[in-house]
Scaffold this active site. Sequence first.
Site, PDB file in Angstrom:
ATOM      1  N   ILE A 151       0.828  -1.219   0.000  1.00 60.54           N
ATOM      2  CA  ILE A 151       0.000   0.000   0.000  1.00 60.54           C
ATOM      3  C   ILE A 151       0.860   1.266   0.000  1.00 60.54           C
ATOM      4  O   ILE A 151       0.418   2.329  -0.428  1.00 60.54           O
ATOM      5  CB  ILE A 151      -0.980  -0.026   1.205  1.00 60.54           C
ATOM      6  CG1 ILE A 151      -2.188   0.846   0.949  1.00 60.54           C
ATOM      7  CG2 ILE A 151      -0.287   0.354   2.504  1.00 60.54           C
ATOM      8  CD1 ILE A 151      -3.337   0.597   1.918  1.00 60.54           C
TER       9      ILE A 151
ATOM     10  N   HIS B 243       5.556 -12.208   5.820  1.00 60.27           N
ATOM     11  CA  HIS B 243       5.486 -11.671   4.456  1.00 60.27           C
ATOM     12  C   HIS B 243       6.883 -11.390   3.945  1.00 60.27           C
ATOM     13  O   HIS B 243       7.758 -10.967   4.691  1.00 60.27           O
ATOM     14  CB  HIS B 243       4.639 -10.396   4.393  1.00 60.27           C
ATOM     15  CG  HIS B 243       5.013  -9.352   5.411  1.00 60.27           C
ATOM     16  ND1 HIS B 243       4.634  -9.446   6.729  1.00 60.27           N
ATOM     17  CD2 HIS B 243       5.732  -8.214   5.305  1.00 60.27           C
ATOM     18  CE1 HIS B 243       5.099  -8.399   7.395  1.00 60.27           C
ATOM     19  NE2 HIS B 243       5.779  -7.636   6.555  1.00 60.27           N
TER      20      HIS B 243
HETATM   21  P1  5GP Z   1       6.722  -4.923   7.779  1.00 62.82           P
HETATM   22  O1  5GP Z   1       7.214  -3.642   8.397  1.00 62.82           O
HETATM   23  O2  5GP Z   1       5.780  -5.652   8.706  1.00 62.82           O
HETATM   24  O3  5GP Z   1       7.824  -5.782   7.255  1.00 62.82           O
HETATM   25  O4  5GP Z   1       5.916  -4.499   6.498  1.00 62.82           O
HETATM   26  C1  5GP Z   1       4.531  -4.312   6.460  1.00 62.82           C
HETATM   27  C2  5GP Z   1       4.184  -3.761   5.101  1.00 62.82           C
HETATM   28  O5  5GP Z   1       2.793  -3.877   4.914  1.00 62.82           O
HETATM   29  C3  5GP Z   1       4.536  -2.278   4.929  1.00 62.82           C
HETATM   30  O6  5GP Z   1       5.411  -2.136   3.816  1.00 62.82           O
HETATM   31  C4  5GP Z   1       3.180  -1.611   4.712  1.00 62.82           C
HETATM   32  O7  5GP Z   1       3.224  -0.551   3.787  1.00 62.82           O
HETATM   33  C5  5GP Z   1       2.323  -2.759   4.222  1.00 62.82           C
HETATM   34  N1  5GP Z   1       0.898  -2.640   4.540  1.00 62.82           N
HETATM   35  C6  5GP Z   1       0.367  -2.298   5.753  1.00 62.82           C
HETATM   36  N2  5GP Z   1      -0.975  -2.304   5.679  1.00 62.82           N
HETATM   37  C7  5GP Z   1      -1.297  -2.652   4.403  1.00 62.82           C
HETATM   38  C8  5GP Z   1      -2.536  -2.838   3.723  1.00 62.82           C
HETATM   39  O8  5GP Z   1      -3.624  -2.675   4.269  1.00 62.82           O
HETATM   40  N3  5GP Z   1      -2.466  -3.201   2.424  1.00 62.82           N
HETATM   41  C9  5GP Z   1      -1.269  -3.393   1.769  1.00 62.82           C
HETATM   42  N4  5GP Z   1      -1.333  -3.746   0.494  1.00 62.82           N
HETATM   43  N5  5GP Z   1      -0.087  -3.235   2.389  1.00 62.82           N
HETATM   44  C10 5GP Z   1      -0.098  -2.868   3.684  1.00 62.82           C
END
Ligand code: 5GP
Length: 121
Positions: free
Chosen positions: A34, A107
């Site tokens: 996103i 992820h």
């Molecule tokens: P982390 O910091 O957990 O490795 O990455 C989480 C990722 O999820 C971030 O890059 C953030 O932009 C993405 N993200 C968070 N909420 C959403 C959402 O509702 N939809 C999408 N497509 N990505 C999301």
Amino acid sequence: MSYDDNNIFAKILRGEIPCKKIYEDDFVLSFHDINPQKAIHALVIPKGKYVDLDDFIQNASPEEMTGLLKGINIVSKKLGISTENGNGYRALTNIGKDGGQEVPHLHFHLFGGEKIGKMVE
Ligand code: 5GP
């Protein structure tokens, strides 16, 4: 850490929140981040309930493990960033607080479409 069924990616998997889907099969779902950090910023998540890579390594089946790795490869080709049909990419997963993980569902980030640059800040 136990799995939180209300995390945002669990909601995306259940179809409660929309996503810009790239690819889906029995093992993975992939969609655009996103808040893209690079020209291409995709996420690949397993369909199973795993908090992070450590949880996945310890508890996922061999089929789920293969499925996730193959999913990353399929998505990289779909996006034209694999070394077979593009210029390569970076696959990255954050684990826990110090790793900078915000969403507690495993992820992989796939960054591509331009030079990704420095590995860590
Ligand atoms: P982390 O910091 O957990 O490795 O990455 C989480 C990722 O999820 C971030 O890059 C953030 O932009 C993405 N993200 C968070 N909420 C959403 C959402 O509702 N939809 C999408 N497509 N990505 C999301």
